[in-house]
Design a protein around this motif. Sequence first.
Motif, PDB file in Angstrom:
ATOM      1  N   GLY A  14       1.630  24.866  29.128  1.00  0.00           N
ATOM      2  CA  GLY A  14       2.562  25.693  28.366  1.00  0.00           C
ATOM      3  C   GLY A  14       3.503  24.839  27.553  1.00  0.00           C
ATOM      4  N   PRO A  15       4.630  25.417  27.170  1.00  0.00           N
ATOM      5  CA  PRO A  15       5.613  24.651  26.402  1.00  0.00           C
ATOM      6  C   PRO A  15       6.215  23.520  27.242  1.00  0.00           C
ATOM      7  CG  PRO A  15       6.403  26.889  26.839  1.00  0.00           C
ATOM      8  CD  PRO A  15       5.021  26.795  27.383  1.00  0.00           C
ATOM      9  N   THR A  16       6.666  22.488  26.549  1.00  0.00           N
ATOM     10  CA  THR A  16       7.305  21.358  27.221  1.00  0.00           C
ATOM     11  C   THR A  16       8.706  21.151  26.666  1.00  0.00           C
ATOM     12  OG1 THR A  16       6.442  19.727  25.649  1.00  0.00           O
ATOM     13  CG2 THR A  16       5.097  20.170  27.616  1.00  0.00           C
ATOM     14  N   VAL A  17       9.500  20.409  27.404  1.00  0.00           N
ATOM     15  CA  VAL A  17      10.811  19.975  26.938  1.00  0.00           C
ATOM     16  C   VAL A  17      10.854  18.453  27.034  1.00  0.00           C
ATOM     17  CG1 VAL A  17      12.021  22.109  27.538  1.00  0.00           C
ATOM     18  CG2 VAL A  17      11.877  20.284  29.218  1.00  0.00           C
ATOM     19  N   ALA A  18      11.576  17.825  26.116  1.00  0.00           N
ATOM     20  CA  ALA A  18      11.719  16.370  26.111  1.00  0.00           C
ATOM     21  C   ALA A  18      13.051  16.035  26.772  1.00  0.00           C
ATOM     22  CB  ALA A  18      11.685  15.833  24.688  1.00  0.00           C
ATOM     23  N   ILE A  19      12.986  15.182  27.789  1.00  0.00           N
ATOM     24  CA  ILE A  19      14.199  14.767  28.494  1.00  0.00           C
ATOM     25  C   ILE A  19      14.215  13.246  28.600  1.00  0.00           C
ATOM     26  CG2 ILE A  19      14.277  16.902  29.849  1.00  0.00           C
ATOM     27  CD1 ILE A  19      13.439  14.957  32.270  1.00  0.00           C
ATOM     28  N   THR A  20      15.364  12.710  28.953  1.00  0.00           N
ATOM     29  CA  THR A  20      15.485  11.300  29.307  1.00  0.00           C
ATOM     30  C   THR A  20      15.766  11.241  30.796  1.00  0.00           C
ATOM     31  OG1 THR A  20      16.340  10.712  27.124  1.00  0.00           O
ATOM     32  CG2 THR A  20      16.763   9.160  28.925  1.00  0.00           C
ATOM     33  N   LEU A  21      15.004  10.436  31.504  1.00  0.00           N
ATOM     34  CA  LEU A  21      15.215  10.225  32.933  1.00  0.00           C
ATOM     35  C   LEU A  21      15.758   8.823  33.132  1.00  0.00           C
ATOM     36  CD1 LEU A  21      14.853  10.973  35.957  1.00  0.00           C
ATOM     37  CD2 LEU A  21      12.539   9.995  35.764  1.00  0.00           C
TER      38      LEU A  21
END
Length: 99
Positions: A14-21
């Motif tokens: 499905g849709p994704t989100v971009a994050i910084t870990l």
Amino acid sequence: MIHHLPVRGVAAGGPTVAITLKLFALLERFLPEGARRNEIRLAVPAGTTPADLIATLDLPVALCALVLVDGRFIEPEHRAGRALLDGETLSIWPPIAGG
């Protein structure tokens, strides 16, 4: 560069989100391949929570003392119910001792 990370317990495709870990101190060794210093940009399925990432990366829960999203502390009881949003930064620190 954004790395795609399948997340345990969250539907893929499905849709994704971009994050910084960002992982600090002894937790840095749990970062996925491709990390620079102590951080990595990830694309994760929409609906992914801090608890999902902690489980996916096999982080010892007892060592995830300080969990922040964009600098705001997330209480342990809320880590499974707070979905990460596009552009946010998830930072995790182990217990810190000082004197």
